[in-house]
Design a protein around this motif. Sequence first.
Motif, PDB file in Angstrom:
ATOM      1  N   ILE A   1       0.834  -1.199   0.000  1.00 12.89           N
ATOM      2  CA  ILE A   1       0.000   0.000   0.000  1.00 12.89           C
ATOM      3  C   ILE A   1       0.871   1.251   0.000  1.00 12.89           C
ATOM      4  N   ALA A   2       1.917   1.242   0.816  1.00 17.15           N
ATOM      5  CA  ALA A   2       2.830   2.388   0.853  1.00 17.15           C
ATOM      6  C   ALA A   2       3.458   2.627  -0.514  1.00 17.15           C
ATOM      7  N   ASP A   3       3.840   1.562  -1.212  1.00  9.26           N
ATOM      8  CA  ASP A   3       4.421   1.705  -2.552  1.00  9.26           C
ATOM      9  C   ASP A   3       3.439   2.372  -3.513  1.00  9.26           C
ATOM     10  N   VAL A   4       2.181   1.928  -3.483  1.00 10.08           N
ATOM     11  CA  VAL A   4       1.177   2.495  -4.384  1.00 10.08           C
ATOM     12  C   VAL A   4       0.956   3.974  -4.061  1.00 10.08           C
ATOM     13  N   ILE A   5       0.885   4.294  -2.792  1.00  9.27           N
ATOM     14  CA  ILE A   5       0.647   5.696  -2.392  1.00  9.27           C
ATOM     15  C   ILE A   5       1.814   6.580  -2.806  1.00  9.27           C
ATOM     16  N   MET A   6       3.042   6.123  -2.588  1.00  8.21           N
ATOM     17  CA  MET A   6       4.195   6.938  -2.948  1.00  8.21           C
ATOM     18  C   MET A   6       4.274   7.140  -4.458  1.00  8.21           C
ATOM     19  N   GLU A   7       3.922   6.112  -5.210  1.00  9.42           N
ATOM     20  CA  GLU A   7       3.903   6.281  -6.683  1.00  9.42           C
ATOM     21  C   GLU A   7       2.829   7.280  -7.089  1.00  9.42           C
ATOM     22  N   PHE A   8       1.677   7.239  -6.430  1.00  4.46           N
ATOM     23  CA  PHE A   8       0.598   8.187  -6.724  1.00  4.46           C
ATOM     24  C   PHE A   8       1.043   9.614  -6.429  1.00  4.46           C
ATOM     25  N   LEU A   9       1.812   9.790  -5.354  1.00  4.44           N
ATOM     26  CA  LEU A   9       2.285  11.121  -4.987  1.00  4.44           C
ATOM     27  C   LEU A   9       3.458  11.598  -5.839  1.00  4.44           C
ATOM     28  N   GLY A  10       3.968  10.688  -6.671  1.00  5.25           N
ATOM     29  CA  GLY A  10       5.053  11.074  -7.573  1.00  5.25           C
ATOM     30  C   GLY A  10       6.425  10.852  -7.015  1.00  5.25           C
ATOM     31  N   ASP A  11       6.533   9.993  -5.981  1.00  4.09           N
ATOM     32  CA  ASP A  11       7.843   9.722  -5.351  1.00  4.09           C
ATOM     33  C   ASP A  11       8.294   8.290  -5.596  1.00  4.09           C
TER      34      ASP A  11
END
Length: 368
Positions: free
Chosen positions: A358-368
């Motif tokens: 989940i953290a990976d998906v969120i960070m990708e969504f935020l552009g990081d």
Amino acid sequence: MNERQMMTASHVLVHVLGARPNFVKAAPVIRALAGRGVEQVVVHTGQHYDRAMSEVFFDELGLPEPDVNLGVGSGSHARQTAALMTGLEAEFTTRSPDLVIVYGDVNSTIAAALVAAKLHIPVAHVEAGLRSFDMTMPEEVNRRLTDQLSDLCLVTSPEAIGHLAAEGVDVHRTHLVGNPMIDTLLRNLDRFDTARVRAAHGLPDRYVLATMHRPANVDDPETAAALVQQLHGVADLADVVIPVHPRGRATLLAAGLDDHPRVHVLDPLGYIDFIAAVRGAAAVVTDSGGLQEETTILGVPCLTVRPNTERPITLTHGTNRLVTFEELVPAVRKALDAEPAAEHRKPPLWDGQAGPRIADVIMEFLGD
């Protein structure tokens, strides 16, 4: 701090938690994001407000103390949701988060999603796509609406992907990540000491654990009386241990729940003690959603007193079975007489790593 860490640290994420299942699901997500350099804010709405239903979970699961507790408490769906939206609007306006993360299907979940959407703040829904297809359940209304408002639909089981697609949710918003509730279960497996819980509450070696709180089962006195009659029938077979949820407590006790000598009525338990009691049970009788998942991993026979479930994977990959009131006693008898299964299939990605995914998906969504 390098350039990437500085960029990440500028993000603010708000987790909205309202009820005990939210806390169990959020703990591994918050833990995984903590190492990514983002600022996290925990808003406890106070939808569950007594210690055994809320604060003890923060202590036991290592969750950070909430940055704010809205203290909304109970009330009708309309009053509670309105109070939640008013409080959350003030929080989101003040904090201007880059993402609001919501969990499950309680009123806090839909209230946060509505407020965030109207403020043009992206929403991530953990446990998206679950469907009972029963619109008489308040939780089903909350699930469907939350998913329509969410920018990230974080899915715990494969069938949920199909549900979201059928409702027109863009496939790029949907991510199969596994079940963070199982992350918490597996992380704490060594802490679930059944013998200690038995001793603390004077419980027998062999018992059936029951939990009942769904409005369809406990709100109407006549229905509650019929349920109590069946639970007494189960108690004729084996002792019944039932930590009583505040919802329905008065109705169930008025129906004579504790009149049977082998029914042990307990106050709500904290997470560690409750799952320890589940782990040691010969069978579980419930109308809970999360307990269907936890028994699936623990290998405990689970009889769900509902006509449907939003977690059908627990029927195909776990130990769960749906039963009517009339079927309950024969089903418990069969479960008590059966030999324990040597092995059962576990759902895909229920492996203790949902939080990092989940953290990976969120960070990708935020552009990081």
